[in-house]
Design a protein around this motif. Sequence first.
Motif, PDB file in Angstrom:
ATOM      1  N   UNK A 112      22.684  21.877  -4.618  1.00  0.00           N
ATOM      2  CA  UNK A 112      21.205  22.016  -4.377  1.00  0.00           C
ATOM      3  C   UNK A 112      20.439  21.063  -5.552  1.00  0.00           C
ATOM      4  N   UNK A 113      21.197  20.787  -6.480  1.00  0.00           N
ATOM      5  CA  UNK A 113      20.686  19.922  -7.550  1.00  0.00           C
ATOM      6  C   UNK A 113      20.606  18.411  -6.963  1.00  0.00           C
ATOM      7  N   UNK A 114      21.834  18.046  -6.132  1.00  0.00           N
ATOM      8  CA  UNK A 114      21.700  16.988  -5.795  1.00  0.00           C
ATOM      9  C   UNK A 114      20.528  16.646  -4.600  1.00  0.00           C
ATOM     10  N   UNK A 115      20.107  17.807  -3.556  1.00  0.00           N
ATOM     11  CA  UNK A 115      18.910  17.533  -2.599  1.00  0.00           C
ATOM     12  C   UNK A 115      17.753  17.212  -3.801  1.00  0.00           C
ATOM     13  N   UNK A 116      17.734  17.896  -4.816  1.00  0.00           N
ATOM     14  CA  UNK A 116      16.603  17.621  -5.614  1.00  0.00           C
ATOM     15  C   UNK A 116      16.536  16.177  -6.254  1.00  0.00           C
ATOM     16  N   UNK A 117      17.885  15.686  -6.385  1.00  0.00           N
ATOM     17  CA  UNK A 117      17.857  14.267  -7.116  1.00  0.00           C
ATOM     18  C   UNK A 117      17.372  13.282  -5.725  1.00  0.00           C
ATOM     19  N   UNK A 118      17.944  13.671  -4.584  1.00  0.00           N
ATOM     20  CA  UNK A 118      17.290  12.715  -3.575  1.00  0.00           C
ATOM     21  C   UNK A 118      15.903  12.774  -3.477  1.00  0.00           C
ATOM     22  N   UNK A 119      15.149  13.936  -3.432  1.00  0.00           N
ATOM     23  CA  UNK A 119      13.684  13.737  -2.979  1.00  0.00           C
ATOM     24  C   UNK A 119      12.909  13.181  -4.268  1.00  0.00           C
ATOM     25  N   UNK A 120      13.320  13.713  -5.366  1.00  0.00           N
ATOM     26  CA  UNK A 120      12.544  13.077  -6.564  1.00  0.00           C
ATOM     27  C   UNK A 120      12.964  11.808  -6.777  1.00  0.00           C
ATOM     28  N   UNK A 121      14.418  11.400  -6.333  1.00  0.00           N
ATOM     29  CA  UNK A 121      14.897  10.076  -6.572  1.00  0.00           C
ATOM     30  C   UNK A 121      13.971   9.147  -5.709  1.00  0.00           C
ATOM     31  N   UNK A 122      13.581   9.574  -4.506  1.00  0.00           N
ATOM     32  CA  UNK A 122      12.435   8.900  -3.603  1.00  0.00           C
ATOM     33  C   UNK A 122      11.174   8.753  -4.296  1.00  0.00           C
ATOM     34  N   UNK A 123      10.708   9.859  -4.964  1.00  0.00           N
ATOM     35  CA  UNK A 123       9.494   9.699  -5.464  1.00  0.00           C
ATOM     36  C   UNK A 123       9.461   8.579  -6.850  1.00  0.00           C
ATOM     37  N   UNK A 124      10.514   8.790  -7.312  1.00  0.00           N
ATOM     38  CA  UNK A 124      10.797   7.725  -8.534  1.00  0.00           C
ATOM     39  C   UNK A 124      10.700   6.444  -8.098  1.00  0.00           C
ATOM     40  N   UNK A 125      11.428   6.202  -6.886  1.00  0.00           N
ATOM     41  CA  UNK A 125      11.348   4.889  -6.432  1.00  0.00           C
ATOM     42  C   UNK A 125      10.126   4.450  -5.951  1.00  0.00           C
ATOM     43  N   UNK A 126       9.281   5.182  -5.293  1.00  0.00           N
ATOM     44  CA  UNK A 126       8.001   4.857  -4.850  1.00  0.00           C
ATOM     45  C   UNK A 126       7.015   4.401  -6.222  1.00  0.00           C
ATOM     46  N   UNK A 127       7.273   5.436  -7.344  1.00  0.00           N
ATOM     47  CA  UNK A 127       6.632   4.706  -8.720  1.00  0.00           C
ATOM     48  C   UNK A 127       7.060   3.529  -9.139  1.00  0.00           C
ATOM     49  N   UNK A 128       8.524   3.265  -9.071  1.00  0.00           N
ATOM     50  CA  UNK A 128       8.899   2.066  -9.430  1.00  0.00           C
ATOM     51  C   UNK A 128       8.432   0.970  -8.523  1.00  0.00           C
ATOM     52  N   UNK A 129       8.069   1.398  -7.398  1.00  0.00           N
ATOM     53  CA  UNK A 129       7.708   0.199  -6.377  1.00  0.00           C
ATOM     54  C   UNK A 129       6.434  -0.310  -6.843  1.00  0.00           C
ATOM     55  N   UNK A 130       5.602   0.434  -7.270  1.00  0.00           N
ATOM     56  CA  UNK A 130       4.177  -0.217  -7.767  1.00  0.00           C
ATOM     57  C   UNK A 130       4.322  -0.444  -9.138  1.00  0.00           C
ATOM     58  N   UNK A 131       4.968   0.436 -10.069  1.00  0.00           N
ATOM     59  CA  UNK A 131       4.800   0.039 -11.545  1.00  0.00           C
ATOM     60  C   UNK A 131       5.793  -1.056 -11.725  1.00  0.00           C
ATOM     61  N   UNK A 132       7.019  -0.839 -11.300  1.00  0.00           N
ATOM     62  CA  UNK A 132       8.112  -1.926 -11.655  1.00  0.00           C
ATOM     63  C   UNK A 132       7.938  -3.241 -11.163  1.00  0.00           C
ATOM     64  N   UNK A 146      36.799  21.665 -15.239  1.00  0.00           N
ATOM     65  CA  UNK A 146      36.326  20.622 -15.767  1.00  0.00           C
ATOM     66  C   UNK A 146      35.151  20.096 -14.638  1.00  0.00           C
ATOM     67  N   UNK A 147      35.554  20.011 -13.424  1.00  0.00           N
ATOM     68  CA  UNK A 147      34.685  19.411 -12.319  1.00  0.00           C
ATOM     69  C   UNK A 147      33.497  20.614 -12.431  1.00  0.00           C
ATOM     70  N   UNK A 148      33.769  21.655 -12.469  1.00  0.00           N
ATOM     71  CA  UNK A 148      32.636  22.696 -12.300  1.00  0.00           C
ATOM     72  C   UNK A 148      31.523  22.290 -13.341  1.00  0.00           C
ATOM     73  N   UNK A 149      32.052  21.771 -14.407  1.00  0.00           N
ATOM     74  CA  UNK A 149      31.384  21.550 -15.723  1.00  0.00           C
ATOM     75  C   UNK A 149      30.590  20.115 -15.553  1.00  0.00           C
ATOM     76  N   UNK A 150      31.175  19.261 -15.016  1.00  0.00           N
ATOM     77  CA  UNK A 150      30.636  18.069 -14.767  1.00  0.00           C
ATOM     78  C   UNK A 150      29.773  17.695 -13.720  1.00  0.00           C
ATOM     79  N   UNK A 151      30.071  18.254 -12.573  1.00  0.00           N
ATOM     80  CA  UNK A 151      29.341  17.823 -11.166  1.00  0.00           C
ATOM     81  C   UNK A 151      28.006  18.728 -10.998  1.00  0.00           C
ATOM     82  N   UNK A 152      27.205  18.264 -10.829  1.00  0.00           N
ATOM     83  CA  UNK A 152      25.685  18.948 -10.230  1.00  0.00           C
ATOM     84  C   UNK A 152      26.142  19.626  -8.945  1.00  0.00           C
ATOM     85  N   UNK A 153      25.421  20.568  -8.713  1.00  0.00           N
ATOM     86  CA  UNK A 153      25.681  21.448  -7.444  1.00  0.00           C
ATOM     87  C   UNK A 153      24.857  20.574  -6.340  1.00  0.00           C
TER      88      UNK A 153
END
Lengths: 387, 329
Positions: free
Chosen positions: A22-42, A13-20
């Motif tokens: 590696x994915x979490x690193x992607x969440x971090x850097x892309x999250x920063x990008x999305x934050x910077x997008x929100x910073x101007x647009x939002x 169940x845990x393996x099914x639900x949790x991202x790896x």
Amino acid sequence: MYHTLLNSPVQYEAEMLLPTVETMVGVLYFGLFAMSFDFISGYTGYLSFGHAAFYGTGAYTVILVANGKFPLLGPETPFMLSLLVAGLLAVVVALLVGLVSFRLSGVYFAMITLGFAQVLYVFIRGWDYVARNPRDGPAVGPSHASGFDIGVPWVDQLNLAIGVLTGDEVSLLGTTLSGTTVSFYMVGLVVLVCYFAMQRIIHSPFGRVMIAIRENEERAVAIGYNTYVYKLAAFCMSGFFAGIAGALFAGFRRSASPENSFYFLVSGDALLASIIGGFGTLAGPLYGRLFDETVREFLSKSGQGGGLLPYLRLLLGEGTLSTPVVGGMTVGGLIDTLLNGHASLYVGVVFVLFVLYVPDGLLGTIRNRIGGTFADALPAKLRDEEE
Amino acid sequence: MILETLGEFLTIPELGTVVVNGLAKSALYVMIASGLTLIFGLMGVLNFAHGSLTMVGAYLGGLVMVTAVGQATGSVTRLAVFFVAILLVFAVLTVLGGAIETTLIRPLYDRPPIYQILLTFGLTLVIDEIVRIVLGVFGMQPISDWQAALATKPQFLREPAAVVGISVRWLAVFQIVLGVATVVGIWAFLTKTRYGLYIRAGSEDSEMAAALGIDVRQVFTVVFALGIGLAGAAGTLLMWDATWGASVPLAAETLLPAFIVVIVGGLGTFRGTVVAAVVVGMTDSVMTWWFQNYIQFTGLPELVLFLVLVVTLIVRPQGLFGVEGVGGH
């Protein structure tokens, strides 16, 4: 944490639900990008649909510096320095784009930034200086075999390398952290610093003016603010953090292509994350991206992250899987067709539902419910209980 | 060197070919963009799902052609089936458009316009992915063009036509004819029918139109439905053109040029869209020629098209024929 769960009784169940990780690193850097997008647009209400241009600029800068193709900076430049250069170059791009774009507003602003970003995209896709095959994009060459160091430049023991395979392993208190886990913390560190910086700006008088522009620009002008300068400055800051995000992305992945850095759908992904997480809440986009990536990985084919499909196969067993349903298609085949790699469908449906019914996003809705941010609400709640 | 190439460019056969190809491209652009401009002009909704619906139209049109046309079918029958296909796709997508408007877009009119952009953007994801799933069921490749649909093109459209030294493809001529027919059809609908009057009145001032007793909500639904139908019809036409073809990436490939045409022409003016389509089509054709003959840069036509968009927005933000005040400017 992740590994503890994987060794527990609920491992499937845990393996099914949790991202790896590696994915979490992607969440971090892309999250920063999305934050910077929100910073101007939002916060200013100007939809920057060409935000991918800054992300791409950051990503390409890092790779070009590492390959020694960047003017004045050799391949031995510390990563922290090229990170900064990436951010500053993105600021320059943002300044040039912003100077002309902020004469417009509404849909026209979205369109002109989109136009600029696409010009850059087409240009970078055809420019054979950046890579041997510019359509596929550049990669960090073999001359730079070790990972990129995040830490204090020129102080060796304070640096840790990031990368999928090239990151440092660290032994700490008897447990060994893998390269990817180290990357997670180091990338997270930079993202956290950037988040606090943006948070400071939003809560400063400058940030107040940004929100004033979103709420009623005419009134802000009437009060005497030169909104053009404020918008331009906010756009440049946003570009800076987007550039950093792109640099982290390239530093971790060690390659970039026009499609995953400069293309307008990359801006679209940031928009997706911002809306799901909460438009106009700075931390929201990170949660939005986390949600988005979790759903995607949950529905992906297979791999280290598990996902629904392998879990269902395991759960249902061979007998059920080969039962025919309609037109000779088996249960297994049906699951495969409906789920395999089609996460975009479900993310899209969720997104549409959010736009229709949860316009404030995850974080915005929670904040509305508890009447403020967690940081404000929790002490207030505790005080109330004491009394 | 550049002067020599310029000299070659300005000869009658070369220039003629470029002009005819440019007109053919303009015809395609006007078909892609007209639905978008109708919807935006009246409702202020920038429909990001337009490209995806064009792509759906291409596949549906291809489906009709592939099922109805066999190896032995003659050219005339193929053309007849094609027109049936265009009408069918138009009808199906009009219904789909009406459904989308009433269920999804309607609740958003009292919110800021950004939410309509967001919603239609989400729709793009959903539609593209559904198409991928359906293609997966039939074992077709989503990325590459649908060759079977391309193969239903009548033989004579593949052959080059040589008129007074200008060599063009018959397909280009066919596209120009259809493009002109579309423009005339929409123009007649807007100016000669009662409904067209409602639409023009609604574009100008929807509150006033409502006060005069026009059911604006119903007009909105009809226009959205027709706009989507036009997108589908355009897709059916693109299915026969080897440079476009029916594929999932067609959605993004058509959406961006459609935006360029609509913005350059001015949001919400049909006349502007037609003129801009010609401008953009000609630019595309001229730049393609220069790319093939002189400048070695792969993305040249695309690059210049986006530059046209950017420069237009800088010099004349409301577009060639646009009125200030539309689209939150």
